[in-house]
Design a protein around this motif. Structure first.
Motif, mmCIF file in Angstrom:
data_model
loop_
_atom_site.group_PDB
_atom_site.id
_atom_site.type_symbol
_atom_site.label_atom_id
_atom_site.label_comp_id
_atom_site.label_asym_id
_atom_site.label_seq_id
_atom_site.Cartn_x
_atom_site.Cartn_y
_atom_site.Cartn_z
ATOM 1 N N THR A 1 0.824 -1.208 0.000
ATOM 2 C CA THR A 1 0.000 0.000 0.000
ATOM 3 C C THR A 1 0.857 1.255 0.000
ATOM 4 O O THR A 1 0.542 2.226 -0.698
ATOM 5 N N GLN B 1 2.218 1.841 -3.535
ATOM 6 C CA GLN B 1 1.180 2.383 -4.414
ATOM 7 C C GLN B 1 0.931 3.856 -4.112
ATOM 8 O O GLN B 1 0.826 4.672 -5.021
ATOM 9 N N ARG C 1 1.573 7.062 -6.684
ATOM 10 C CA ARG C 1 0.479 7.979 -7.024
ATOM 11 C C ARG C 1 0.805 9.416 -6.629
ATOM 12 O O ARG C 1 0.495 10.349 -7.369
ATOM 13 N N THR D 1 -2.572 0.975 -10.131
ATOM 14 C CA THR D 1 -2.567 0.021 -9.019
ATOM 15 C C THR D 1 -1.260 -0.755 -9.049
ATOM 16 O O THR D 1 -0.658 -0.949 -10.111
ATOM 17 N N MET D 2 -0.811 -1.207 -7.912
ATOM 18 C CA MET D 2 0.431 -1.966 -7.852
ATOM 19 C C MET D 2 0.326 -3.312 -8.574
ATOM 20 O O MET D 2 1.298 -3.735 -9.190
#
Length: 81
Positions: free
Chosen positions: A11, A14, A18, A40-41
C-alpha cells in the motif's frame, strides 16, 4: 503478521507512486493503454514481469527494460540503477 506487513509495504508503494505522479502532473498507461494518474500496484508488477536481470559473461545485464519502464521507475524514490 508477515502478511500484514507485506500489505502495508504494498500500500505504501502504491501511495508513493500515485503521489509522485500527482506532484509531477504526469500519468502512465494502464492495462488498456489509457493514461492514468492512479495506477494500481498489481498492474505495475504485471507490467514489470517481462524484465529480467542477470549476470552474463562477467557483466550485470537487464533485459527488456523499455523507456516506459524507466519512466515509471523515475517516480520511485529509491535509486534503481
Amino acid at each position: 503478521m508477515v502478511m500484514g506487513l507485506c500489505l502495508l509495504v504494498y500500500t505504501l508503494a502504491q501511495r508513493a507512486l500515485r503521489q509522485a505522479l500527482a506532484n509531477a502532473k504526469q500519468t502512465i498507461k494502464n492495462q488498456l493503454g489509457k493514461p492514468t494518474a492512479m495506477p494500481t500496484m498489481p498492474w505495475v508488477f504485471q507490467f514489470f514481469q517481462s524484465i529480467h536481470a542477470g549476470f552474463w559473461d562477467g557483466v550485470d545485464q537487464i533485459v527488456n527494460l523499455t523507456q516506459e519502464h524507466q519512466e515509471i521507475l523515475h517516480f520511485q524514490s529509491a535509486p534503481w540503477q
